[in-house]
Design an enzyme around this catalytic site. Structure first.
Site, PDB file in Angstrom:
ATOM      1  N   LYS A  87      -5.271  -0.422   6.412  1.00 37.68           N
ATOM      2  CA  LYS A  87      -6.577   0.301   6.979  1.00 37.68           C
ATOM      3  C   LYS A  87      -6.080   1.185   7.954  1.00 37.68           C
ATOM      4  O   LYS A  87      -6.587   2.098   7.963  1.00 37.68           O
ATOM      5  CB  LYS A  87      -7.945  -0.775   7.465  1.00 37.68           C
ATOM      6  CG  LYS A  87      -8.533  -1.621   6.349  1.00 37.68           C
ATOM      7  CD  LYS A  87      -9.262  -2.744   6.858  1.00 37.68           C
ATOM      8  CE  LYS A  87      -9.812  -3.614   5.640  1.00 37.68           C
ATOM      9  NZ  LYS A  87     -10.462  -4.824   6.141  1.00 37.68           N
ATOM     10  N   GLN A 136     -12.422  -8.047  11.078  1.00 39.36           N
ATOM     11  CA  GLN A 136     -11.686  -8.900   9.857  1.00 39.36           C
ATOM     12  C   GLN A 136     -12.111 -10.122   9.745  1.00 39.36           C
ATOM     13  O   GLN A 136     -11.944 -10.980  10.463  1.00 39.36           O
ATOM     14  CB  GLN A 136     -10.185  -8.549   9.940  1.00 39.36           C
ATOM     15  CG  GLN A 136      -9.417  -8.771   8.681  1.00 39.36           C
ATOM     16  CD  GLN A 136      -9.575  -7.814   7.736  1.00 39.36           C
ATOM     17  OE1 GLN A 136     -10.109  -6.786   7.751  1.00 39.36           O
ATOM     18  NE2 GLN A 136      -9.589  -8.525   6.497  1.00 39.36           N
ATOM     19  N   ASP A 138     -18.555  -2.245   7.416  1.00 42.77           N
ATOM     20  CA  ASP A 138     -18.386  -3.045   6.268  1.00 42.77           C
ATOM     21  C   ASP A 138     -19.592  -3.166   5.449  1.00 42.77           C
ATOM     22  O   ASP A 138     -19.314  -3.851   4.110  1.00 42.77           O
ATOM     23  CB  ASP A 138     -17.912  -4.420   6.989  1.00 42.77           C
ATOM     24  CG  ASP A 138     -16.608  -4.784   6.612  1.00 42.77           C
ATOM     25  OD1 ASP A 138     -15.950  -4.371   5.883  1.00 42.77           O
ATOM     26  OD2 ASP A 138     -16.151  -5.630   7.539  1.00 42.77           O
TER      27      ASP A 138
HETATM   28  N1  GUN Z   1     -11.629 -10.000   4.478  1.00 43.98           N
HETATM   29  C1  GUN Z   1     -11.641  -9.862   3.241  1.00 43.98           C
HETATM   30  N2  GUN Z   1     -12.523  -8.656   2.807  1.00 43.98           N
HETATM   31  C2  GUN Z   1     -12.762  -8.053   3.748  1.00 43.98           C
HETATM   32  C3  GUN Z   1     -13.672  -6.947   4.107  1.00 43.98           C
HETATM   33  O1  GUN Z   1     -14.173  -6.349   2.934  1.00 43.98           O
HETATM   34  N3  GUN Z   1     -14.075  -6.748   5.331  1.00 43.98           N
HETATM   35  C4  GUN Z   1     -13.922  -7.618   6.400  1.00 43.98           C
HETATM   36  N4  GUN Z   1     -14.376  -7.434   7.386  1.00 43.98           N
HETATM   37  N5  GUN Z   1     -12.894  -8.736   6.215  1.00 43.98           N
HETATM   38  C5  GUN Z   1     -12.636  -8.947   4.750  1.00 43.98           C
END
Ligand code: GUN
Length: 295
Positions: free
Chosen positions: A53, A97, A120
Site C-alpha cells: 500500500k 491493518q 477501508d
Molecule cells: N487485512 C486483510 N485484508 C485487509 C483489509 O482489506 N484491510 C485491513 N485494514 N486489513 C486487512
C-alpha cells in the site's frame, strides 16, 4: 479452450493511471491526499500488505505514513492514536491493518475511526450505507472484485453469482454491492458457507463464482460449470521448500484444473490482490476530494 486470464495487475494499472490524473488536479488546488496506516505487531502478511500500500501511494502521489506499534500495545493506546488521527487534517484516510492481536477488540478500534476517513469501509455506518445502496466508501476487496468483473467484460448484471464465504470483509459486502439495482451490479446472488449442505451443487449453478472462504484450493473443477467466470479472492500461504521464502501463495480455487473449464479466471497472485490496493488508493483520493468540499 483454456480460460482467459483476468489480470488484476493490468486492470489495477488502468485505474491507477486515472487516479494519478485526479491527484495532480487536487495538488493544483493545494491538496495532497494523505493516508495513514496503523500496524500492530509483525505478522508477515500484514507487513507485506502495508508495504504494498505504501508503494502504491508513492506511485500515485498520495502522501502515506505507517505507524507501527509493538505486539503488546494496549487497546487504550491504540484507541488514543485513532482519536488523534481522526483530528489530523493531514490524513484524509485512516487504515488499521487487520488482524489485530487477540487482546485488542478490533471492532472497538474500527468503530472509533471517523466514518469520513474510513477508507477501508469497515465502520458500521459505512457497512449500513453500502447495504442500503448509498455507499460512502466501498470496502476495497469487494469493490475490486466488481471492477474486475466489469472492466474485463464480465459484468454481473442479470447473472447468477455464487459467493463462497460469508466474511464481513469480503463475502457479505460483495453480496451488498452486487444485489443493488445499479449498473455493474443487479445480479442474482446466492451465498454458500460452512453451514451449506449441498455446496458443490449450488456452486455448479453459477455464471460467476466468487471464492472467498480462505481455504486453499477448496473450489475444485467438478464444482464449476463449463464456461463460468471465476474470481479467486483467496490468499493462502502454503509451505514450498523450492521457494526462497519457504512458501508460495495459492488461492481458494484449484486454478490448474478450473482453467481448462472456465470462460475466465483470476490468477493468484496478480488477480484480486492488486485491485484491493488500488481501490484503497481510490477511496483515499475520494476522501481528500470530499473533505476538501466540506471545508
Ligand atoms: N487485512 C486483510 N485484508 C485487509 C483489509 O482489506 N484491510 C485491513 N485494514 N486489513 C486487512
Amino acid at each position: 479452450m483454456p480460460a482467459e486470464l483476468i489480470s488484476g495487475t493490468k486492470v489495477a494499472e488502468e485505474i491507477r493511471e486515472e487516479l494519478k490524473v485526479k491527484v495532480a488536479e487536487l495538488k493544483k488546488k493545494g491538496i495532497t491526499p494523505g493516508l495513514v496506516m496503523v500496524r500492530v505487531g509483525e505478522d508477515p502478511a500484514s507487513v507485506s500488505y502495508v508495504s504494498g500500500k505504501t508503494k502504491a501511494s508513492e506511485e500515485i502521489g498520495i502522501h502515506s505514513e505507517t505507524i507501527v506499534f509493538p505486539e503488546q500495545t494496549t487497546e487504550q493506546e491504540l484507541l488514543h492514536k485513532v482519536e488523534q488521527l481522526n483530528k489530523d487534517p493531514k490524513f484524509h484516510g485512516i487504515l488499521v491493518q487487520l488482524p489485530l492481536p487477540k487482546h485488542i477488540d478490533a471492532d472497538k478500534v474500527l468503530n472509533l475511526i471517523n466514518p469520513q476517513k474510513d477508507v477501508d469501509g469497515f465502520h458500521p455506518i459505512n457497512v449500513g450505507k453500502l447495504l442500503i445502496g448509498e455507499p460512502y466508501f466501498m470496502p476495497c476487496t469487494p469493490h475490486g472484485v466488481q471492477e474486475l468483473l466489469v472492466r474485463s467484460g464480465n459484468s454481473p448484471e442479470g447473472k447468477h453469482v455464487v459467493i463462497c464465504g460469508r466474511s464481513n470483509i469480503v463475502g457479505k459486502p460483495v453480496m451488498a454491492i452486487l444485489i443493488q439495482k445499479k449498473k455493474g451490479a443487479n445480479a442474482t446472488v446466492t451465498m454458500v458457507h460452512t453451514g451449506t449442505k449441498n455446496m458443490a451443487e449450488v456452486v455448479r449453478q453459477a455464471d460467476i463464482v466468487i471464492a472467498a472462504m480462505g481455504s486453499p484450493k477448496a473450489i475444485t473443477a467438478d464444482m464449476v460449470r463449463e464456461g463460468a467466470v471465476v474470481i479467486d479472492v483467496g490468499v493462502n500461504r502454503v509451505a514450498d521448500a523450492t521457494k526462497k521464502s519457504g512458501f508460495r501463495l495459492v488461492g481458494d480455487t484449484d486454478f490448474d484444473t478450473i482453467k481448462e473449464k472456465a470462460k475466465a479466471i483470476t490468477p493468484v497472485p496478480g488477480g484480486v490482490g492488486p485491485m484491493t490496493i488500488t481501490m484503497l488508493m481510490q477511496n483515499t483520493v475520494r476522501a481528500a476530494e470530499m473533505q476538501a468540499k466540506s471545508h
